[in-house]
Scaffold this active site. Structure first.
Site, PDB file in Angstrom:
ATOM      1  N   TYR A   1       0.836  -1.206   0.000  1.00  0.00           N
ATOM      2  CA  TYR A   1       0.000   0.000   0.000  1.00  0.00           C
ATOM      3  C   TYR A   1       0.869   1.253   0.000  1.00  0.00           C
ATOM      4  O   TYR A   1       0.654   2.192  -0.772  1.00  0.00           O
ATOM      5  CB  TYR A   1      -0.930  -0.012   1.209  1.00  0.00           C
ATOM      6  CG  TYR A   1      -1.609   1.315   1.450  1.00  0.00           C
ATOM      7  CD1 TYR A   1      -2.748   1.670   0.744  1.00  0.00           C
ATOM      8  CD2 TYR A   1      -1.099   2.223   2.384  1.00  0.00           C
ATOM      9  CE1 TYR A   1      -3.366   2.893   0.948  1.00  0.00           C
ATOM     10  CE2 TYR A   1      -1.710   3.442   2.591  1.00  0.00           C
ATOM     11  CZ  TYR A   1      -2.844   3.769   1.874  1.00  0.00           C
ATOM     12  OH  TYR A   1      -3.446   4.989   2.079  1.00  0.00           O
TER      13      TYR A   1
ATOM     14  N   ASP B   1      -7.744  -3.436  -1.246  1.00  0.00           N
ATOM     15  CA  ASP B   1      -8.931  -2.728  -1.762  1.00  0.00           C
ATOM     16  C   ASP B   1      -8.535  -1.524  -2.608  1.00  0.00           C
ATOM     17  O   ASP B   1      -9.251  -1.157  -3.557  1.00  0.00           O
ATOM     18  CB  ASP B   1      -9.808  -2.278  -0.607  1.00  0.00           C
ATOM     19  CG  ASP B   1      -9.053  -1.424   0.401  1.00  0.00           C
ATOM     20  OD1 ASP B   1      -9.204  -0.204   0.368  1.00  0.00           O
ATOM     21  OD2 ASP B   1      -8.303  -1.988   1.221  1.00  0.00           O
TER      22      ASP B   1
ATOM     23  N   LYS C   1     -10.897  -8.378   5.873  1.00  0.00           N
ATOM     24  CA  LYS C   1     -11.430  -7.009   5.936  1.00  0.00           C
ATOM     25  C   LYS C   1     -12.066  -6.673   4.596  1.00  0.00           C
ATOM     26  O   LYS C   1     -11.384  -6.569   3.574  1.00  0.00           O
ATOM     27  CB  LYS C   1     -10.318  -6.014   6.255  1.00  0.00           C
ATOM     28  CG  LYS C   1     -10.812  -4.574   6.370  1.00  0.00           C
ATOM     29  CD  LYS C   1      -9.687  -3.566   6.246  1.00  0.00           C
ATOM     30  CE  LYS C   1      -9.118  -3.519   4.843  1.00  0.00           C
ATOM     31  NZ  LYS C   1      -8.198  -2.399   4.609  1.00  0.00           N
TER      32      LYS C   1
END
Length: 519
Positions: free
Chosen positions: A262, A297, A369
């Site tokens: 990320y 995500d 998640k």
């Protein structure tokens, strides 16, 4: 038996390729340290505060070691010598360095056995400090009544920690299980952690140890009122990844965003820097009992969610293997994914369900998640509320672990407390009514859902084997993940990476590895 008809040999191929990637990177990581890792060691020794220029004392001491050319030996070696030389504790020594009363470059040398004895004592005290917060969490959880998963996760982000506490308590009373405090925009790019409580932030609130303490106290208060433990989440990504992990361990955070990929892809942090930082931060999270959340995500905000679905799974495989090498058990791996397909796609719900069920089958112990729709949210709050309801339905159906609730006003403004209340009401209604749905449903053999999951798995394995063959750094430079290109020598923070000297000494790393059962 796989409800999706997934081939266990294909899953094993993917897991093995990811393990090979992690092993090759582990050798690179274990030969290096960073300024953030060494500052983390000092923070866990109990060093806090700032100098006259508001520079954190951990930065002052580590910067002094860099200037003296001895950071590659490990900050603990210097601190142990300073303790032997002055008879003071680490906090007092740091204050003396900041005041100019003690020079790290001029410390006398001592017998190696003496240095290691002091270093070992400092490391044990630091690890015991973390253990105390673990014991406190365990005590509170034993007195609490948890609701069934997925846990309802909501965000507060006013910029003012005291207002955040008001909103967090309100959210808990409305049914939230996890409250995350979004960090102020750009904090991940600061190579230091601000000190003290803060009341001004843009797009979020600064992650500081004082702010963690204030929010933890507020959630404990409302948790005692409600008879259930409210979990606290923040972000240990960015240039201070391990430091913030340490602060979270000390102040009893329960969930932390933690993902090198990320930081590389979406914050342009140097790959070398953040992989080394991630290793130590996850070791701290593992020992502190913190559930990490990973950022897959985000891939789907820059790449198409249908076309790039396999990159999400590939990243989950990689994150799992990196986590295991830091001693993080599967039960603390909140591997990320998202409900981000274009709502105009025919049978898009089936494709989303296939992705969620696939993650659950491949990572059965992980508290996955699941992230809500954001990319295709519009100002039509009624349609947005329906999108969130479908997202919640899949969350219950596929037994996700953590559900970050979507807000119908996502595309309009930072949610009001009323928006959050409606999101919680939506999730509670849908999940209560569909709690056992996944146990009742089987999928058509060769149908849309099975075919989609099998295709994504196969594409993911092909990608993982390509990354393994070409090397992780080269794969990032080629833009394989999220269509974002990150060269090995580029990004922020490379100057803070150092090869470990032959006599590098970090007894806290050794202590944590021993307590986590790592070799």
């Amino acid at each position: 038996m796989s409800k999706l008809g997934l081939d266990p040999k294909m899953i094993e191929r993917g897991r093995q390729a990811a393990a090979d990637i992690a092993d090759s990177m582990d050798e690179f990581i274990r030969q290096r340290t960073t300024v953030a890792v060494e500052r983390t060691v000092l923070r866990l020794m109990g060093i806090t505060g700032v100098d006259v220029d508001d520079i954190p004392l951990s930065n002052v001491v580590v910067d002094g070691a860099v200037a003296a050319g001895c950071i590659d030996e490990g900050i603990t070696r210097l601190m142990a010598r300073a303790v032997l030389h002055t008879g003071r504790d680490p906090q007092t020594i740091a204050e003396a360095v900041a005041a100019g009363d003690l020079s790290l470059a001029d410390l006398p040398h001592f017998d190696e056995a003496q240095v290691r004895e002091v270093g070992r004592e400092l490391a044990v005290e630091a690890a015991d400090r973390i253990q105390a917060t673990v014991d406190e969490r365990d005590r509170r959880l034993a007195e609490s009544t948890d609701r069934p998963e997925p846990l309802h996760y909501v965000i507060v982000a006013t910029g003012n920690i005291y207002e955040d506490v008001v909103q967090a308590k309100t959210a808990a009373r409305q049914g939230a299980d996890i409250v995350a405090v979004i960090r102020s925009t750009g904090q991940s790019l600061l190579d230091y952690v601000p000190e003290g409580p803060t009341t001004e932030g843009f797009g979020g609130t600064y992650a500081t140890q004082a702010n963690f303490e204030i929010m933890r106290q507020g959630l404990d208060e409302v948790g005692e009122e409600l008879g259930r433990y409210i979990r606290l989440c923040n972000y240990c990504s960015g240039l201070c990844m391990p430091e913030i992990a340490a602060m979270g361990a000390i102040e009893r955070l329960d969930v932390m965003l933690n993902d090198a990929l990320y930081g590389i892809l979406f914050r342009d942090i140097n790959p070398k820097r953040t992989f080394v930082d991630q290793y130590f931060s996850r070791m701290i999270n593992a020992y502190a009992g913190v559930v990490i959340n990973t950022g897959e995500d985000n891939y789907l905000t820059t790449a198409d969610a249908v076309e790039a679905a396999h990159t999400v799974l590939a990243s989950q495989f990689i994150n799992e293997q990196f986590a295991l090498r830091s001693g993080l058990p599967e039960e603390q791996m909140g591997l990320g994914h998202a409900f981000e397909m274009n709502p105009d796609i025919e049978n898009g719900f089936l494709l989303e369900l296939a992705q969620a069920e696939m993650a659950r089958e491949i990572f059965p112990k992980a508290p996955l998640k699941y992230m809500p729709p954001t990319k295709y949210m519009t100002g039509n709050i009624f349609k947005g509320h329906i999108q969130d309801a479908l997202f919640n339905l899949i969350g219950a159906w596929s037994k996700q672990g953590i559900q970050l609730l979507g807000m119908m006003t996502e595309a309009m403004h930072t949610p009001h407390m009323g928006d959050r209340a409606l999101a919680l009401e939506n999730a509670q209604y849908v999940m209560n009514n569909a709690r056992a749905l996944g146990e009742e449903v089987e999928y058509k053999e060769g149908g849309i859902i099975q075919t989609r999951a099998q295709t994504v798995l196969a594409e993911s394995v092909d990608l993982l084997e390509k990354v393994r063959d070409e090397g992780m750094f080269d794969a990032l430079a080629q833009g394989i993940f999220a269509d974002v290109y990150r060269p090995t020598e580029g990004g922020k923070g490379l100057e803070g990476v150092f090869e470990r000297a032959a006599d590098y000494y970090n007894p806290l790393e050794d202590e944590l590895r021993a307590r986590l059962g790592l070799e």
